[in-house]
Design a protein around this motif. Structure first.
Motif, mmCIF file in Angstrom:
data_model
loop_
_atom_site.group_PDB
_atom_site.id
_atom_site.type_symbol
_atom_site.label_atom_id
_atom_site.label_comp_id
_atom_site.label_asym_id
_atom_site.label_seq_id
_atom_site.Cartn_x
_atom_site.Cartn_y
_atom_site.Cartn_z
ATOM 1 N N VAL A 228 71.942 47.287 54.437
ATOM 2 C CA VAL A 228 71.738 48.405 55.181
ATOM 3 C C VAL A 228 70.055 49.021 55.254
ATOM 4 O O VAL A 228 69.539 49.050 54.048
ATOM 5 N N THR A 229 69.644 49.061 56.718
ATOM 6 C CA THR A 229 68.029 49.255 56.406
ATOM 7 C C THR A 229 67.732 50.403 57.642
ATOM 8 O O THR A 229 68.738 50.538 58.585
ATOM 9 N N GLY A 230 66.613 50.829 58.033
ATOM 10 C CA GLY A 230 65.846 51.159 58.919
ATOM 11 C C GLY A 230 65.687 52.740 58.866
ATOM 12 O O GLY A 230 66.785 53.505 58.097
ATOM 13 N N PHE A 231 64.593 53.107 58.658
ATOM 14 C CA PHE A 231 63.953 54.480 58.437
ATOM 15 C C PHE A 231 63.300 55.054 59.688
ATOM 16 O O PHE A 231 62.253 54.518 60.146
ATOM 17 N N ALA A 232 63.872 55.912 60.534
ATOM 18 C CA ALA A 232 63.587 56.480 61.687
ATOM 19 C C ALA A 232 62.102 57.092 61.595
ATOM 20 O O ALA A 232 62.218 58.151 60.580
ATOM 21 N N ILE A 233 61.269 57.104 62.487
ATOM 22 C CA ILE A 233 59.911 57.882 62.585
ATOM 23 C C ILE A 233 60.113 58.890 63.749
ATOM 24 O O ILE A 233 60.070 58.456 64.710
ATOM 25 N N ARG A 234 60.009 60.164 63.648
ATOM 26 C CA ARG A 234 60.364 61.241 64.506
ATOM 27 C C ARG A 234 59.258 60.957 65.739
ATOM 28 O O ARG A 234 59.486 61.184 66.957
ATOM 29 N N GLN A 235 58.172 60.942 65.129
ATOM 30 C CA GLN A 235 56.868 60.820 66.148
ATOM 31 C C GLN A 235 56.904 59.760 67.228
ATOM 32 O O GLN A 235 56.602 59.599 68.164
ATOM 33 N N ALA A 236 57.596 58.707 66.631
ATOM 34 C CA ALA A 236 57.648 57.102 67.565
ATOM 35 C C ALA A 236 59.080 57.149 68.051
ATOM 36 O O ALA A 236 59.266 56.457 69.195
ATOM 37 N N MET A 237 60.038 58.055 67.610
ATOM 38 C CA MET A 237 61.484 57.755 67.979
ATOM 39 C C MET A 237 61.708 56.403 67.741
ATOM 40 O O MET A 237 62.564 55.825 68.709
ATOM 41 N N ALA A 238 61.592 55.843 66.770
ATOM 42 C CA ALA A 238 61.734 54.328 66.372
ATOM 43 C C ALA A 238 61.523 54.058 64.953
ATOM 44 O O ALA A 238 61.274 55.089 64.177
ATOM 45 N N GLY A 239 61.976 53.163 64.700
ATOM 46 C CA GLY A 239 62.003 52.677 63.014
ATOM 47 C C GLY A 239 60.703 52.092 62.534
ATOM 48 O O GLY A 239 59.891 51.717 63.370
ATOM 49 N N GLU A 240 60.344 52.408 61.346
ATOM 50 C CA GLU A 240 59.300 51.773 60.914
ATOM 51 C C GLU A 240 59.052 50.366 60.248
ATOM 52 O O GLU A 240 60.228 49.629 60.349
ATOM 53 N N THR A 241 58.038 49.991 60.011
ATOM 54 C CA THR A 241 57.939 48.485 59.652
ATOM 55 C C THR A 241 58.374 48.007 58.084
ATOM 56 O O THR A 241 58.553 46.886 58.091
ATOM 57 N N ASP A 242 58.687 49.125 57.397
ATOM 58 C CA ASP A 242 59.102 48.873 56.263
ATOM 59 C C ASP A 242 60.768 48.749 56.119
ATOM 60 O O ASP A 242 61.139 50.002 56.591
ATOM 61 N N GLY A 243 61.320 48.070 55.715
ATOM 62 C CA GLY A 243 62.726 47.765 55.572
ATOM 63 C C GLY A 243 63.016 46.444 56.221
ATOM 64 O O GLY A 243 63.918 45.650 55.704
#
Length: 300
Positions: free
Chosen positions: A47-62
């Protein structure tokens, strides 16, 4: 003989923990224990994926660490299932293409977490479940960024999946780097004492095994390296593959979790910094494999 190599892997991925406030926390032996569990597993949820609100996308870590681990497990004949949310699903799909993998990806939706968790547990019946850089719920039921930004309206509550798994006595493993990820409840008291806004952001769910890494991708890589040592063959990809993976997920919308920018960086660390850790981990595996061959020759 293997123990010293696992220890070296753990030491390598501790780099940068001083920037997180948990550099004094020592959980030695957890990597070896996790590798032993997974080596004897059959079907593993990651299980992975950490959403970044400013981009409305996941981050590169994970995602990269998750795919690296999935690849290592599949090379060992295990089945894997990647689980994420809508913000990181495309990142995983594209990363899997880079690796030539056809691993299934399940997407948990906001508001449907309990039903979906029960469904996928029944569908796949995993032997183990692993979190790599996945937001965890704090004591107030919300999930936060490392700076204390409330992400609860954005991020599906996958703690529920881990809670359901634990009820079914499925071993749980987590990789985290800041205190706000699933699994970090295992060191909750230390996070509260030393991490910025730790009393607010610390995740409460405690996994059976917890691996601390300065960057969570490194924890996924270290697990792949540890499995390599147990399998006596290299299962961790090289730096050319790492570069392709990072470029691909950034092109697919991923952003650095610290800078919020679509750059070839992870948690504010350069590509060079990340490749250095990867190469060090591979170096330990190569030493272990070389030592194993020397031992075999000496007793033959």
């Amino acid at each position: 003989m293997e123990e010293r190599f696992f220890h070296q892997l753990e030491e390598i991925i501790r780099k940068n923990l001083n920037q997180r406030g948990i550099e004094h926390v020592r959980l030695m032996g957890q990597l070896e224990e996790a590798a032993a569990e997974l080596f004897n597993g059959s079907r593993i949820f990651i299980v992975t994926g950490f959403a970044i609100r400013q981009a409305m996308a996941g981050e590169t870590d994970g995602p990269i660490g998750a795919v690296a681990l999935a690849s290592a497990l599949e090379q060992l004949g295990k089945e894997t299932v990647l689980i994420t949310d809508c913000y990181s699903s495309s990142l995983l799909h594209q990363a899997l293409k880079v690796k030539g993998m056809k691993t299934p990806v399940e997407i948990i939706s906001h508001g449907e977490e309990l039903d979906m968790s029960k469904q996928i547990l029944k569908k796949y019946r995993p032997s183990h479940i692993v979190a790599i850089e996945r937001p965890g719920r704090a004591a107030d039921g919300k999930c936060y960024s490392m700076r204390g930004e409330d992400l609860s309206d954005l991020v599906p509550n996958t703690d529920i999946l881990f809670e359901q798994a634990k009820q079914q006595r499925i071993p749980t493993i987590a990789v985290g780097d800041g205190g706000n990820e699933v699994g970090m409840g295992k060191i909750r008291s230390q996070v509260i004492r030393t991490v910025y806004k730790g009393d607010q952001v610390c995740a409460v769910f405690a996994t059976d095994i917890l691996i601390l890494a300065g960057v969570s991708n490194w924890g996924g890589h270290a697990l792949a390296a540890a499995l390599s040592i147990k399998a006596r063959r290299m299962l961790l990809h090289d730096q050319e593959a790492e570069i392709r993976l990072l470029k691909t997920i950034v092109q697919s919308g991923a952003v650095d979790g610290c800078t919020k920018k679509p750059t070839l960086t992870v948690d504010g660390l350069s590509l060079k910094d990340n490749l250095e850790i990867l190469n060090c981990l591979r170096g330990v595996v190569e030493l272990a494999l070389s030592a194993d061959q020397s031992f075999c020759k000496s007793v033959s």
